[in-house]
Design an enzyme around this catalytic site. Structure first.
Site, short mmCIF file in Angstrom:
data_model
loop_
_atom_site.label_atom_id
_atom_site.label_comp_id
_atom_site.label_asym_id
_atom_site.label_seq_id
_atom_site.Cartn_x
_atom_site.Cartn_y
_atom_site.Cartn_z
N ARG A 26 0.87 -1.18 0.00
CA ARG A 26 0.00 0.00 0.00
C ARG A 26 0.90 1.23 0.00
NH1 ARG A 26 -3.50 3.38 -1.21
NH2 ARG A 26 -5.38 3.76 0.03
N ASP A 79 1.06 3.83 2.78
CA ASP A 79 1.53 3.33 4.08
C ASP A 79 3.05 3.18 4.15
OD1 ASP A 79 -1.04 3.21 4.99
OD2 ASP A 79 -1.21 1.02 4.90
N THR A 80 3.64 2.59 3.11
CA THR A 80 5.04 2.15 3.25
C THR A 80 5.95 2.50 2.09
OG1 THR A 80 4.58 -0.02 2.26
CG2 THR A 80 4.26 0.19 4.65
N ARG A 81 5.44 3.20 1.06
CA ARG A 81 6.28 3.40 -0.12
C ARG A 81 7.61 4.07 0.23
NH1 ARG A 81 5.75 3.51 -5.46
NH2 ARG A 81 3.50 3.28 -5.39
N GLY A 118 -3.89 5.25 -11.09
CA GLY A 118 -4.97 4.83 -11.96
C GLY A 118 -6.07 4.12 -11.19
N GLU A 137 -4.61 -6.84 -7.13
CA GLU A 137 -3.24 -7.32 -7.28
C GLU A 137 -3.04 -8.62 -6.50
OE1 GLU A 137 0.18 -4.34 -7.31
OE2 GLU A 137 0.40 -5.25 -5.33
#
Length: 893
Positions: free
Chosen positions: A28, A31-33, A61, A95
């Site tokens: 997500r 949250d964590t990128r 998107g 995903e």
């Protein structure tokens, strides 16, 4: 799409799937990128694990992209990072559904990570996961099947083996994950030559190589094992030009990512001859440990560090072209220096060397020469730029290939030589080949040499005898100074595959170098009748037997030491016969009665430890370009007037008996007189050298006066005046527009144009007037004990100044405008202030300091009332009682 490093192309013999990625990351973004996921991605990339991570634009998107779906299908592993808001994203859930589908259909391995969430909440959709599904249920009332698919995917993945962060340190947690992924990936690596992915990897590595596949398969399958606990130490042994290095490089490129560390050390023999073993130990440790600065002081410490740091690591190490036992003993001493499963590959020409080091004879691989079809293909790739001979050249191509006897280097050189030539030239070359004994590889290679023009031949012989491994630009300067067209010559030699350029250095294969030197040997059985001497033994023979002749054009000894000569007068007598000598590089030859003669054809003279008090009076250096007499006993260069129109370089450093210098020519570009401790006088002509770039007078303790420097010295870039303690005054009569580096210290007065730099012991400041005459200055270094109390405010007008260094000064104040300018202007890189007794800084901007490279060292006292963390970052001590508006920073020593 974010990716990392080269793909490992992990080889799985049980599957024919074409894996593009080792790992797919599902997470997500909000949250964590930029935190956990980014750190995990970096750690995977550093380990050589090829990882797919979607970029931010993709995630914006509404629907999952086909690119991302394809990436899932092409991945070996999928790591799903469950975070607090994971389930709120329909993108993530779609995903995840695709990941579960691939897990069932293609064998995708799925590994969950529970990041600040309870695995139970994920399985049962409770907590934030439950709230998210409540919202999804409202939104997708008419498509409850999708909700059902998402719930099922969450349950299935949450029930798999994975990792739960809980209260662990993230760095330790990530290393554990990466370690297990690395282990899982390489447990499935297959070295079965019949597997699809093995063939695919080998094809990508050997794409432009001919005839090497069989050797690669044989070496890997018969001599090496990937999943064993043994340490494999093997040798690749054979004659020069056989392709030993190429074979080792292919194995390295195919397999290096399957080890915890790897290092390929090329040209061990040559590197050791030039710089010894210590740099190679540093390279080995640096590449495997991924550290740039390896701090070891000697070879013995290097051995201990290798044993200590690598004994638990699984490494792949290649030592290329080893020729001495001590190289092996100090780089790869014993098997227990390395962790289980390590591969140590050694290429050499000497089989006995391997056996002596303890390599089992059944672990020594000897590559064969190329088979006829592969040899023809390699030859044609150079001669015709395709795999087959051109029409009309078929039979003669087979004949040429037959004479090369499958030796790759000979095929490449001959193919390059014959490329684009008429059939009659080919026939003539073939006739020459037939006259050369088949056992003599050097003779085969000489055919290419014979096709060169005379000037290019001379250039090739100089490179082969003297200049291999030297920087291209330096070699070109020397060749040009000898009257050769070096640019064209080197270009032709490169086209003919006789030399290569590697990292700016001129290189050639050992066989080609031996060919060139053999050509010189064939000039005469007597060394004194040869054009070039590079071996100490040959020079000693000439001196001892008095066989020198005018044939000798160059003497170039890399070691500088000639050795013991029984007759002290032998060398002067020999030199008197060398009328055509153009290059002379020797050292430490003692001539008690002085030297009477030097060839007037000399272009390059480098004589370390020259023992006479001056050069011969008969010497007319009209053609001399470079003169180096370091560590000499010379008192002066020569008496009288000499025509020096071509002299560009003089290096007399460490000539402790030098008293005065002669008149200098206008062509001089570099003058090095550092550490000439008895130098008293310099000829006034130095002030008129318009081409002078470097002037080094550092540590000339006895120098009293330096002649006035005229405005003609517009080319001067580097001026070194450190520790000229008796120098009274230096005057420059114009703007030094090119001066970029200035080193000062322990001198009295320096006058630049109108202003004066005073640093007498009682002086308290640098000048403030007309300092802009140093407008190109980039580096300023002031050394020694002068009482420099204050830096001027106008120093900031030097816009190019990037590096300051002040050492050993009693500096009391840095003005606020100076500091603000230099701490806020991005062109300034470093302000280094060392060994100061008391320094006060006004108008200090802390944020600007962090952007700059300011270094304040030797802090000896602490003041109370300051922020410790900030002090540790800046090295500056903040006083206790200070008003808010003051912004004053003090550093006490």
């Amino acid at each position: 799409m974010g990716t990392g490093g080269a793909p490992t192309s992990s080889l799985d013999s049980s599957s024919t799937a074409q894996w593009k990625y080792d790992v797919f990351l599902s997470f997500r973004g909000s949250d964590t990128r930029r935190s956990f996921t980014d750190h995990l991605y970096a750690a995977l990339k550093q380990k050589g694990i090829f990882t797919f991570r979607d970029n931010e634009k993709l995630e914006r998107g509404k629907h999952i992209s086909t690119e991302l779906l394809k990436a899932i299908e092409e991945s070996r592993f999928a790591i799903v990072i469950f975070s607090i808001n994971y389930a709120s994203s329909t993108w993530c859930l779609d995903e995840l559904s695709k990941i579960v589908k691939c897990m069932k259909e293609t064998g995708l391995t799925v590994l969950p990570i529970f990041y600040d969430v309870d695995p139970c909440d994920v399985r049962k959709q409770m907590g934030t996961f439950g709230q998210a599904f409540n919202e999804h249920a409202e939104r997708f009332k008419e498509n409850m099947e999708k909700i059902k698919t998402w719930r099922s995917a969450l349950r299935e993945v949450a029930n798999l083996f994975g990792w739960h962060l809980q209260d662990r340190y993230e760095s330790e947690f990530i290393q554990d994950i990466v370690g297990q992924i690395f282990h899982k990936l390489h447990l499935k690596f297959s070295i079965n030559p019949n597997s699809f992915t093995y063939k695919q990897k080998k094809e990508s590595v050997t794409k432009n190589l001919v005839g090497i596949n069989f050797s690669v398969d044989e070496l890997i399958t018969s001599y090496l094992r990937l999943h064993r606990n043994n340490v494999y130490m093997i040798g690749i042994c054979g004659m020069g030009g056989l392709g030993k290095t190429t074979l080792a490089k292919v194995v390295y490129d195919m397999c290096s990512n399957h080890f915890e560390g790897s290092s390929f050390i090329a040209n061990v023999r040559e590197a050791c001859e030039k710089n010894g073993l210590l740099p190679l130990q540093k390279q080995l440790l640096g590449q495997i440990l991924e550290e740039r600065n390896i701090d070891i002081w000697d070879v013995y410490e290097g051995v201990n560090m290798i044993k200590k740091t690598l004994r638990q690591k699984k490494v792949l190490l290649v030592l290329d072209d080893v020729n001495q036992l001590d190289q092996l003993e100090n780089l790869v001493g014993k098997h227990d220096w390395f962790g289980s499963g390590s591969w140590i590959i050694i290429t050499t020409r000497d089989k006995h060397l391997l056996v002596e080091h303890g390599v089992d004879e059944d672990k020594i691989y000897s590559p064969n020469t190329l088979k006829d079809q592969d040899a023809l293909k390699l030859f044609c790739s150079k001669a015709f730029k395709k795999e087959r001979p051109k029409e009309g050249f078929v039979n003669i191509s087979y004949s040429v290939v037959n004479h090369a006897k499958g030796l790759p280097l000979a095929l490449i050189v001959l193919g390059s030589f014959l490329a684009g030539r008429r059939i009659d030239v080919w026939k003539s070359a073939l006739e020459s080949l037939k006259k050369i004994p088949k056992r003599e590889i050097v003779d085969i290679l000489k055919v290419s040499y014979d096709g060169l023009e005379e000037m290019v031949k001379e250039i090739f012989l100089d490179i082969a005898c003297f200049f291999r491994g030297e920087m291209k630009y330096r070699v070109m300067e020397r060749l040009e100074n000898c009257g050769f067209d070096a640019g064209i010559g080197i270009s032709v030699l490169m086209d003919k595959s006789l030399i290569t350029i590697e990292f700016g250095q001129l290189q050639m294969h050992d066989l080609l170098q031996e060919m060139g030197r053999e050509i010189i040997r064939r000039e005469s059985a007597e060394p004194g009748k040869r054009s070039r001497l590079w071996l100490r033994e040959d020079l000693l023979h000439v001196l001892t037997n008095n066989t020198a002749t005018e044939a000798i054009q160059a003497i170039f000894l890399n070691s500088f030491r000639v050795g013991r000569v029984q007759n002290d007068e032998a060398f002067p007598k020999a030199l008197s016969k060398m009328y055509n000598l153009r290059l002379l590089r020797i050292g430490n030859v003692h001539i008690p009665n002085g030297l009477d003669y030097l060839s007037n054809n000399l272009r390059y003279l480098d004589w370390k430890g020259y023992s006479s008090k001056c050069l011969p009076s008969s010497f007319q250096p009209e053609k001399l370009v470079e003169l180096a007499l370091r560590w000499s006993k010379i008192e002066y260069l020569w008496e009288g007037i000499k025509y020096l129109d071509k002299l560009k370089f003089i290096d007399l450093r460490y000539s402790k008996k030098l008293i005065w210098t002669p008149e200098f020519s206008g062509s001089l570009e570099r003058l090095y007189l550092g550490y000439c401790i008895n130098l008293v006088k310099i000829h006034p002509s130095i002030g008129k050298l318009s081409r002078l770039i470097v002037l080094d007078l550092g540590f000339c303790y006895s120098l009293i006066n330096l002649p006035s420097m005229s405005s003609k010295m517009e080319s001067l870039k580097i001026l070194i005046l450190c520790h000229c303690s008796k120098l009274k005054e230096i005057e420059f009569g114009g703007i030094l527009k090119s001066l970029s580096k200035l080193y000062l210290g322990e001198y009295a007065t320096v006058r630049f144009a109108i202003f004066t730099m005073r640093t007498l012991f009682d002086a308290m400041a640098l000048p403030t007037d007309n300092i802009s005459s140093l407008r190109s200055l980039e580096n300023l270094c002031v050394l020694g004990p002068p009482k420099l109390a204050k830096l001027p405010e106008k120093l900031w007008e030097l816009k190019h100044l990037m590096d300051f260094q002040f050492r050993g000064n009693v500096m009391r104040e840095i003005s606020h405008s100076f500091l603000y300018r230099y701490l806020s202007h991005y062109s300034v890189r470093n302000l280094r202030i060392f060994q100061l007794f008391k320094l006060e800084v006004y108008g200090y901007d802390e944020s600007a300091q962090r952007r700059s490279g300011i270094t304040l060292q030797k802090k000896r006292k602490k003041k109370s009332g300051y922020d410790g963390s900030a002090q540790q970052q800046s090295g500056i001590t903040l006083p206790n009682k200070r008003k808010k508006k003051s912004s004053r920073v003090a550093l006490h020593h």
